[in-house]
Each structure stands twice: as C-alpha cells, then as structure tokens.
Design an enzyme around this catalytic site. Sequence first.
Site, PDB file in Angstrom:
ATOM      1  N   PRO A   1       0.560  -1.199   0.583  1.00  0.00           N
ATOM      2  CA  PRO A   1      -0.166   0.364  -0.333  1.00  0.00           C
ATOM      3  C   PRO A   1       0.754   1.021  -0.007  1.00  0.00           C
ATOM      4  CG  PRO A   1       0.035  -0.899   2.579  1.00  0.00           C
ATOM      5  CD  PRO A   1       0.400  -1.624   0.980  1.00  0.00           C
ATOM      6  N   ASN A   2       0.213   2.923  -0.875  1.00  0.00           N
ATOM      7  CA  ASN A   2       0.762   3.874  -0.719  1.00  0.00           C
ATOM      8  C   ASN A   2       2.336   3.394  -1.703  1.00  0.00           C
ATOM      9  OD1 ASN A   2      -1.367   4.930   1.376  1.00  0.00           O
ATOM     10  ND2 ASN A   2      -0.119   4.093   2.608  1.00  0.00           N
TER      11      ASN A   2
ATOM     12  N   ARG B   1      14.010   4.069  11.524  1.00  0.00           N
ATOM     13  CA  ARG B   1      12.814   5.165  11.910  1.00  0.00           C
ATOM     14  C   ARG B   1      12.036   4.569  12.876  1.00  0.00           C
ATOM     15  NH1 ARG B   1      10.054   4.569   6.369  1.00  0.00           N
ATOM     16  NH2 ARG B   1       8.457   6.271   7.372  1.00  0.00           N
TER      17      ARG B   1
ATOM     18  N   TYR C   1      11.700   8.654   0.766  1.00  0.00           N
ATOM     19  CA  TYR C   1      11.818   7.825  -0.542  1.00  0.00           C
ATOM     20  C   TYR C   1      12.198   7.887  -1.868  1.00  0.00           C
ATOM     21  CZ  TYR C   1       8.153   5.606   3.293  1.00  0.00           C
ATOM     22  OH  TYR C   1       7.754   4.942   4.217  1.00  0.00           O
TER      23      TYR C   1
ATOM     24  N   GLU D   1      13.270  -9.718   0.302  1.00  0.00           N
ATOM     25  CA  GLU D   1      11.885  -8.602   1.381  1.00  0.00           C
ATOM     26  C   GLU D   1      12.356  -7.072   1.176  1.00  0.00           C
ATOM     27  OE1 GLU D   1      11.056  -9.465   5.220  1.00  0.00           O
ATOM     28  OE2 GLU D   1      10.757  -7.579   5.762  1.00  0.00           O
TER      29      GLU D   1
HETATM   30  O1  CA2 Z   1      10.296   1.649   2.977  1.00  0.00           O
HETATM   31  C1  CA2 Z   1       9.509   1.284   3.166  1.00  0.00           C
HETATM   32  O2  CA2 Z   1       9.915   0.563   1.024  1.00  0.00           O
HETATM   33  C2  CA2 Z   1       8.861   0.596   3.184  1.00  0.00           C
HETATM   34  O3  CA2 Z   1       8.262  -1.196   2.564  1.00  0.00           O
HETATM   35  C3  CA2 Z   1       7.278   1.685   2.435  1.00  0.00           C
HETATM   36  C4  CA2 Z   1       6.648   1.621   3.717  1.00  0.00           C
HETATM   37  C5  CA2 Z   1       6.291   1.834   4.638  1.00  0.00           C
HETATM   38  O4  CA2 Z   1       4.777   1.761   5.504  1.00  0.00           O
HETATM   39  C6  CA2 Z   1       7.663   0.974   5.593  1.00  0.00           C
HETATM   40  O5  CA2 Z   1       7.745   1.009   6.765  1.00  0.00           O
HETATM   41  C7  CA2 Z   1       8.429   0.882   5.150  1.00  0.00           C
HETATM   42  C8  CA2 Z   1       5.245   3.360   3.163  1.00  0.00           C
HETATM   43  C9  CA2 Z   1       5.230   2.719   1.751  1.00  0.00           C
HETATM   44  C10 CA2 Z   1       4.441   4.878   1.268  1.00  0.00           C
HETATM   45  O6  CA2 Z   1       5.745   4.949   0.177  1.00  0.00           O
HETATM   46  C11 CA2 Z   1       4.803   6.196   0.251  1.00  0.00           C
HETATM   47  C12 CA2 Z   1       5.937   6.696  -1.011  1.00  0.00           C
HETATM   48  C13 CA2 Z   1       5.828   7.526  -1.202  1.00  0.00           C
HETATM   49  C14 CA2 Z   1       4.827   8.584  -0.198  1.00  0.00           C
HETATM   50  C15 CA2 Z   1       4.194   8.364   0.519  1.00  0.00           C
HETATM   51  C16 CA2 Z   1       4.485   6.989   0.501  1.00  0.00           C
END
Ligand code: CA2
Length: 148
Positions: A11-12, A108, A24, A99
């Site tokens: 998600p997201n 974090r 990111y 993963e």
């Molecule tokens: O660091 C990662 O890849 C995560 O899997 C990303 C997830 C987070 O909940 C994990 O703890 C770590 C969040 C993905 C959301 O991605 C976004 C990207 C741009 C803007 C907002 C959200």
Amino acid sequence: MTRLIYVLNGPNLNLLGKRQPEIYGHETLADVERDCRALAGELGLGVRFHQSNREYEIIDWVHAAREDAAGIVINPAAFTHTSVAILDALNAFDGPVIEVHISNVHKREAFRHHSFVSGRADGVIAGFGTQGYLLALRRLAHLVGAAA
Ligand code: CA2
C-alpha cells in the site's frame, strides 16, 4: 526457459516519487518497474510487476506465483508490520523470497522494526533506496539459476 519473478508492492507505493522524497527518493514506481524489466532482461529473467493497496490482492498474487514463478521480490510496505496473512501466503510458496524496503526501517519508528515477512524471507534489503529492487533481482538470478 525464462524464469519468472514476481515483484510485489504494497500500500501507498503508488505514491512513490510523488510525496516524501526525503524518505523514498524521486523515482516513481513506474521508473522502478522500467529498471526492473531492463535488468531482468539482462539476467535472463521475466518479471510480473504489481502494486496494490489491498492486502487480499497481494495474497492472491503470491498464490498465483505458486503456479509459475521461480522467485518473489516483495515490498509489503505497511503490511510488513501487520500481516500474518501475507506471511502465511509466502510460507505456501516454495521458491526464494527477497523482502525489500526502500528506506532503512531500522533507523525509523520502533513499529517499523518488526517484520512478519522477514521470518520467511531468504534475504532482506533495507535502506538502499529503489536500487534495493535491482539488488534483489540479482540475488534471485543467482538463487534460481537464471539463463544469463
Ligand atoms: O521503506 C519501505 O520501502 C517501506 O516498506 C515503505 C512503507 C512503510 O510503511 C514501511 O515501513 C517501509 C510505506 C510505503 C509508502 O510509500 C510512500 C511513498 C511516497 C509517498 C508516500 C508513501
């Protein structure tokens, strides 16, 4: 025979490159898909690339991978920290699983330090930005004995 790799995103991650670039980065998910396809071609791998905001869709793709995939790259995003259901689905997949997290989850909030998926994953990559997906593909090429 080309070995197929599923690259699954939670998600997201559809917002990648559009918000929070300080965490990111600037690449979009479409950029990541393009780079994965290019590298997979060099490695002699095929790619099925998916993203969903719905847990059941990710589970269904893991089930589909049981039929035709040699390995899985998965960034379960927030489901990493919550989903026994995705862990159970991955436990029913026989091939290697890597993963990936774009950010270094260990740097974090504490709630990001635990992953249900890590208990099944053959490798975990965190904090390498979107390059992590490419590293995961290289590792899978090694593990599944790709043609190239
Ligand atoms: O660091 C990662 O890849 C995560 O899997 C990303 C997830 C987070 O909940 C994990 O703890 C770590 C969040 C993905 C959301 O991605 C976004 C990207 C741009 C803007 C907002 C959200």
